[in-house]
Design a protein around this motif. Structure first.
Motif, PDB file in Angstrom:
ATOM      1  N   GLU A  93       0.824  -1.214   0.000  1.00 49.23           N
ATOM      2  CA  GLU A  93       0.000   0.000   0.000  1.00 49.23           C
ATOM      3  C   GLU A  93       0.855   1.258   0.000  1.00 49.23           C
ATOM      4  O   GLU A  93       0.439   2.294  -0.519  1.00 49.23           O
ATOM      5  CB  GLU A  93      -0.984  -0.011   1.177  1.00 49.23           C
ATOM      6  N   GLU A 150       1.300   1.440  -3.818  1.00 55.37           N
ATOM      7  CA  GLU A 150       0.075   1.561  -4.602  1.00 55.37           C
ATOM      8  C   GLU A 150      -0.749   2.796  -4.224  1.00 55.37           C
ATOM      9  O   GLU A 150      -1.279   3.486  -5.093  1.00 55.37           O
ATOM     10  CB  GLU A 150      -0.785   0.299  -4.446  1.00 55.37           C
ATOM     11  N   LEU A 151      -0.858   3.040  -2.929  1.00 56.53           N
ATOM     12  CA  LEU A 151      -1.813   4.065  -2.494  1.00 56.53           C
ATOM     13  C   LEU A 151      -1.175   5.304  -1.876  1.00 56.53           C
ATOM     14  O   LEU A 151      -1.774   6.370  -1.876  1.00 56.53           O
ATOM     15  CB  LEU A 151      -2.788   3.464  -1.463  1.00 56.53           C
ATOM     16  N   LEU A 187       3.059   6.114  -5.105  1.00 61.91           N
ATOM     17  CA  LEU A 187       3.336   6.004  -6.538  1.00 61.91           C
ATOM     18  C   LEU A 187       2.092   5.801  -7.397  1.00 61.91           C
ATOM     19  O   LEU A 187       2.050   6.240  -8.541  1.00 61.91           O
ATOM     20  CB  LEU A 187       4.296   4.820  -6.795  1.00 61.91           C
ATOM     21  N   GLY A 188       1.106   5.113  -6.868  1.00 62.26           N
ATOM     22  CA  GLY A 188      -0.008   4.688  -7.714  1.00 62.26           C
ATOM     23  C   GLY A 188       0.392   3.439  -8.479  1.00 62.26           C
ATOM     24  O   GLY A 188       1.577   3.097  -8.565  1.00 62.26           O
ATOM     25  N   ARG A 189      -0.609   2.741  -9.021  1.00 61.16           N
ATOM     26  CA  ARG A 189      -0.304   1.506  -9.728  1.00 61.16           C
ATOM     27  C   ARG A 189       0.515   1.775 -10.975  1.00 61.16           C
ATOM     28  O   ARG A 189       0.332   2.784 -11.622  1.00 61.16           O
ATOM     29  CB  ARG A 189      -1.597   0.817 -10.147  1.00 61.16           C
ATOM     30  N   GLY A 190       1.401   0.851 -11.294  1.00 63.21           N
ATOM     31  CA  GLY A 190       2.125   0.982 -12.548  1.00 63.21           C
ATOM     32  C   GLY A 190       3.635   1.023 -12.396  1.00 63.21           C
ATOM     33  O   GLY A 190       4.328   0.192 -12.971  1.00 63.21           O
ATOM     34  N   ARG A 226       3.876  13.369  -9.204  1.00 64.36           N
ATOM     35  CA  ARG A 226       2.795  13.351 -10.190  1.00 64.36           C
ATOM     36  C   ARG A 226       1.512  12.779  -9.568  1.00 64.36           C
ATOM     37  O   ARG A 226       0.423  13.316  -9.712  1.00 64.36           O
ATOM     38  CB  ARG A 226       3.240  12.404 -11.314  1.00 64.36           C
ATOM     39  N   LYS A 281      -3.820  13.927  -7.324  1.00 63.18           N
ATOM     40  CA  LYS A 281      -4.801  13.702  -6.262  1.00 63.18           C
ATOM     41  C   LYS A 281      -5.230  15.024  -5.609  1.00 63.18           C
ATOM     42  O   LYS A 281      -6.409  15.224  -5.310  1.00 63.18           O
ATOM     43  CB  LYS A 281      -4.192  12.757  -5.220  1.00 63.18           C
ATOM     44  N   ARG A 321      -7.586  16.885  -7.839  1.00 61.95           N
ATOM     45  CA  ARG A 321      -8.923  16.331  -7.749  1.00 61.95           C
ATOM     46  C   ARG A 321      -9.614  16.841  -6.477  1.00 61.95           C
ATOM     47  O   ARG A 321     -10.798  17.185  -6.484  1.00 61.95           O
ATOM     48  CB  ARG A 321      -8.844  14.810  -7.740  1.00 61.95           C
ATOM     49  N   ASP A 340     -13.846  16.705  -9.503  1.00 60.03           N
ATOM     50  CA  ASP A 340     -13.982  15.250  -9.433  1.00 60.03           C
ATOM     51  C   ASP A 340     -13.855  14.618 -10.804  1.00 60.03           C
ATOM     52  O   ASP A 340     -13.463  13.469 -10.921  1.00 60.03           O
ATOM     53  CB  ASP A 340     -15.392  14.876  -8.935  1.00 60.03           C
ATOM     54  N   VAL A 352     -10.274  15.199 -16.192  1.00 59.85           N
ATOM     55  CA  VAL A 352      -9.022  14.460 -16.238  1.00 59.85           C
ATOM     56  C   VAL A 352      -7.931  15.457 -16.589  1.00 59.85           C
ATOM     57  O   VAL A 352      -7.937  16.051 -17.661  1.00 59.85           O
ATOM     58  CB  VAL A 352      -9.088  13.316 -17.265  1.00 59.85           C
ATOM     59  N   PRO A 408      -1.388  15.639 -18.694  1.00 60.53           N
ATOM     60  CA  PRO A 408      -0.015  15.665 -18.200  1.00 60.53           C
ATOM     61  C   PRO A 408       0.624  17.055 -18.332  1.00 60.53           C
ATOM     62  O   PRO A 408       1.428  17.451 -17.489  1.00 60.53           O
ATOM     63  CB  PRO A 408       0.705  14.655 -19.088  1.00 60.53           C
TER      64      PRO A 408
END
Lengths: 418, 449
Positions: free
Chosen positions: B173, B176-177, B180-183, B245, B250, B253, B258, B261, B264
């Motif tokens: 976590e 992921e959370l 970095l975020g997924r990827g 990034r 986040k 947002r 909300d 998008v 970049p």
């Protein structure tokens, strides 16, 4: 609306919720108010127009290896010296397999020929993020951006009456997104009404007219957030009074345990029996993320499975007692199973490949598919033997009479569980 | 091309309006009062943003009250989740620095830890203090301290992770959370990083390394190899380009929209500045809040209010007196119990806040909150003025003309309604005002921030 992101991060459920699905709510009349709602009548053959599917989501990654236990495999207790279930303690299904000892109700239903167990269900290149893997199961797709769900796409074909029975807090599941209507989330019928300050019927009508009118004064651009709120409001207000009236006085006569899951399944049974055309119902059961201290024949995981088994058993008896036993089918799933070997904390880390249960009067009872090898592991994980989309295909196609091919894409023959 | 993050300055063609003042106050507070709206309109964007960014220091009395109510006697380890949430709501209702509480709540949702598993109100308060301390400070310090925060350690099973038998929960976590975020990372990175987090134990003095239980051997994480411990892994995550990034996206947002998008091209320059500032969150938030980008019309009402914003916004707008415990109980049904997020992913937020049951719950809570005393409508004469006063405070007049007309028509017709015989004329007036207030709060526009 965007469909891809160009940063290094792939799109997650959170992005989906924030960005792209505001468009996917279509018409504003909920399914249970539509024409199909009126057609529902009991029938005894699967695939009929009035079959009901109940999905039970086990959130957090259920430890499949301690749910359906390979009693004869010596590697099992070798991988799990602390948390493994002794072969003699497992509730025998066959010589080779048994259920966790806490699942007495489900073992009884199995003996009655009402339970199908599908071994080793998963998908290729399993993802071990809770959230990504859950999205994959909800969307029945491994595409980078997931914006609608397998049930939602099915409901787009036919607007079957559908409900999300929530704990009052959880958001509407991705699985139901993409339907032509916003599937209502309901926690309790008593609270499912719009209260106003009025002191008499005429005033109540006047106030509700202002509130409904405010929700739909001018068409706003589809996909816009205000449009989303208005649609949610319009569907909700249209449905709440009707549902209150219809569901009155059909309390269950079968006792349910006092758990959250049981309460939600009890409400599901009430709705199925209320003649509101309920055909697809969605329920969640939380806290399966047993990284530490999950216990063995007793303990945290045993309590979860005990609650699950007791709730599903009461529900199955209830709908049967109400005369719907043969038209209701319940399915369980989780975002992944857990690592074959226990970890040092008396728990298990994220894994893959786990059993699904399908329960109901008309299921093809027994064991389906092949249990994953405990010897040939993929980086410590069980290798799935059945893709979950074959199970979905059976429920969509054979059970609900929808076009599974259109929902799931080609190549997923229905598995003969119903 | 002008930089979208250049500061907005009012011009003739793009003037400072009640709509913009409302937008700024909705995003930085838990809902404005009429006086706050009028002050913002009078003082302009620059001075208003400065005031919001710095807040008002708590009075000695407020500090003493908050300390007293957070004391071991008021909130023992076994205090209920509702009591704990009520403690925070009490702060939110009284604070002179709403932005700081709001950003603290943002970080609570980012490091989403639940008392339901931690089962110790003292540890949850400790984590709150950590979040509050660094809310508008250095994210590096916050992320580093989080690995040895006792509540977090219990929440993600770090206390169970030992040499030879690592527990992967926190390491996964974290990437992921939390950073970095997924990827950007692989499963192998998770498993290797988990070894670095072995051997940390909760002690009365906080999380501490027990070297005997720690795996001190070499690990390869995110392409680097070394005898890493917890802080080293955190640093590897912070040094990864995906980290600023991920956080900037986040925070945009949170403060802006909300649904939009953010391309970049917008994120990248902000991410660069965030990294170069040493992850100075106050500076990043200030840049966002002062920008042309922030004030663009498309971003007005581009967020669904969180339940806390919805409820506290009504209380503040009405100037009502509502006990935090009652509010905490009500918020549970709307899907946001402070200190008890549904999972480590936190609340999804945005459209996910609203479904049939939670929408009905919001409307019914709004009705209940109109029961108390309020002087908001004092001095308003005539039905149009009553409606306009309500629309000013709660919606900054951001509704279609037909909606306003419908509310006035409702009030015009209301005196003809039959009333209980025991009611006085004053009772009937109070009832009408209460009813029309509820009708305003039930407007779909009021769900949006």
């Amino acid at each position: 609306m965007t469909t891809t992101t160009t940063t290094t991060t792939t799109t997650t459920r959170r992005d989906f919720l924030h960005a792209s699905t505001l468009l996917s709510f279509g018409a504003t009349v909920p399914g249970f108010l539509g024409r199909s709602a009126l057609a529902a009548q009991p029938s005894d053959k699967p695939g009929g127009r009035d079959t009901v599917l109940v999905v039970v989501q086990l959130t957090g990654g259920n430890d499949g290896l301690n749910t359906v236990i390979p009693r004869r495999d010596p590697l099992y207790l070798k991988h799990r010296p602390k948390i493994g279930i002794k072969p003699a303690d497992a509730l025998k299904l066959t010589d080779e397999f048994g259920l966790h000892p806490a699942m007495t109700g489900l073992a009884g239903l199995y003996a009655d020929g009402k339970v199908a167990v599908v071994h080793g269900v998963g998908y290729p290149n399993p993802d071990q993020s809770h959230f990504r893997s859950m999205d994959i199961w909800h969307a029945a797709s491994t595409a980078a951006t997931l914006t609608d769900g397998w049930l939602g796409r099915g409901l787009k074909q036919k607007p079957l009456g559908s409900f999300h029975l929530s704990d009052g807090k959880e958001p509407s599941p991705l699985a139901l997104a993409g339907a032509t209507h916003r599937v209502p989330s309901i926690a309790s019928l008593a609270d499912y009404q719009l209260k106003v300050s009025a002191t008499n019927a005429a005033e109540r009508a006047a106030q509700k007219a202002v509130i409904s009118g405010g929700a739909n004064p001018t068409p706003s651009p589809p996909g816009d957030l205000l449009d989303f709120v208005r649609r949610t409001a319009t569907t909700t207000y249209a449905g709440s009074d009707r549902l209150q009236a219809l569901a009155k006085g059909n309390e269950s006569k079968v006792p349910y345990p006092a758990t959250g899951l049981a309460t939600r399944l009890k409400l599901a049974a009430q709705l199925i029996d209320a003649g509101v055309g309920a055909r697809v119902l969605y329920v969640s059961h939380e806290n399966y993320d047993t990284h530490a201290g999950q216990g063995s024949a007793t303990g945290a995981h045993a309590n979860l499975l005990g609650d699950l088994s007791a709730a599903v058993t009461a529900f199955t008896r209830d709908v049967a007692a109400r005369g719907h036993g043969d038209r209701v089918c319940l399915m369980t799933f989780s975002e992944f199973g857990r690592r074959a070997k226990e970890n040092g904390s008396g728990g298990t880390d994220h894994g893959s490949g786990a059993p699904m249960l399908v329960v109901g009067g008309k299921v093809k009872a027994g064991l389906h598919g092949t249990h994953p090898s405990l010897e040939t592991l993929d980086d410590g994980n069980l290798v799935h033997t059945t893709d979950f989309r074959h199970v979905y295909a059976a429920l969509l196609d054979t059970w609900l009479g929808l076009d599974a091919n259109a929902v799931l894409g080609p190549g997923f023959q229905p598995l003969a569980v119903v | 091309m002008p930089n979208p993050f250049d500061a907005y300055a009012p011009t003739k063609s793009n003037p400072w309006t009640l709509a913009k003042a409302g937008h700024l106050l909705r995003r930085t507070t838990f809902g404005p009062t009429r006086a706050e709206l009028q002050a913002a309109l009078r003082d302009g964007p620059e001075a208003t943003a400065t005031r919001l960014l710095h807040g008002t220091a708590p009075t000695a009395d407020e500090l003493a009250t908050s300390e007293f109510t957070a004391g071991e006697r008021s909130l023992p380890p076994g205090a209920s989740a509702t009591q704990l949430a009520a403690w925070w709501l009490g702060r939110i209702l009284r604070t002179g620095h709403p932005l700081r509480e709001k950003v603290t709540l943002f970080w609570h949702n980012h490091f989403a830890t639940s008392v339901v598993k931690v089962q110790n109100a003292r540890l949850m308060l400790g984590q709150y203090r950590l979040l509050h301390q660094h809310a508008l400070g250095d994210f590096r310090a916050l992320l580093t301290a989080m690995s040895t925060d006792p509540a977090m350690m219990v929440w993600l099973d770090a206390t169970m992770s030992k040499k030879g038998v690592p527990n992967e929960n926190y390491a996964r976590e974290l990437m992921e959370l939390f950073s970095l975020g997924r990827g950007p990372y692989t499963e192998a990175d998770v498993r290797e990083a988990a070894r670095a987090f072995t051997g940390y134990e909760v002690t009365p003095a906080g999380g501490k390394l027990n070297p005997r239980q720690h795996d001190g051997g070499p690990k390869t994480v995110l392409g680097r190899t070394g005898d890493f411990a917890a802080d080293d892994i955190v640093k590897l995550c912070l040094d990864h380009p995906a980290c600023p990034r991920f956080l900037v996206t986040k925070l945009l947002r949170e403060f802006v929209s909300d649904t939009a998008v953010t391309p970049p091209a917008v994120v990248e320059p902000l991410a660069k500045r965030y990294r170069e500032s040493g992850f100075d969150t106050a500076q990043l938030v200030e840049t966002i809040l002062r920008s042309e980008f922030f004030f663009a019309a498309a971003n007005h009402r581009a967020k669904v209010k969180a339940p806390v914003e919805f409820a506290v916004g009504i209380v503040r707008g009405l100037g009502a007196n509502v006990g935090p415990l009652r509010l905490a109980q009500q918020l549970e049904n709307l899907g946001q119990q402070l200190f008890a997020p549904p999972s480590v992913k936190g609340w999804d937020g945005g459209p996910a806040w609203l479904n049939a049951q939670t929408l009905l719950g919001r409307q019914n809570l709004a009705l209940a909150l109109t029961e108390g005393e309020s002087d908001l409508l004092h001095g308003a004469t005539g039905n149009a003025e009553v409606v306009d006063r309500l629309l000013e405070v709660f919606l900054q007049h951001d509704v279609p003309a037909a909606t306003r007309r419908g509310l006035i028509d409702y009030l015009d017709a209301a005196p003809k309604a039959r009333r209980p015989v025991t009611w006085t004329a004053a009772d009937a007036v109070a009832h009408r005002l209460r009813s029309v207030t509820h009708l305003v709060l039930a407007l779909p526009e009021f769900q949006l921030a």
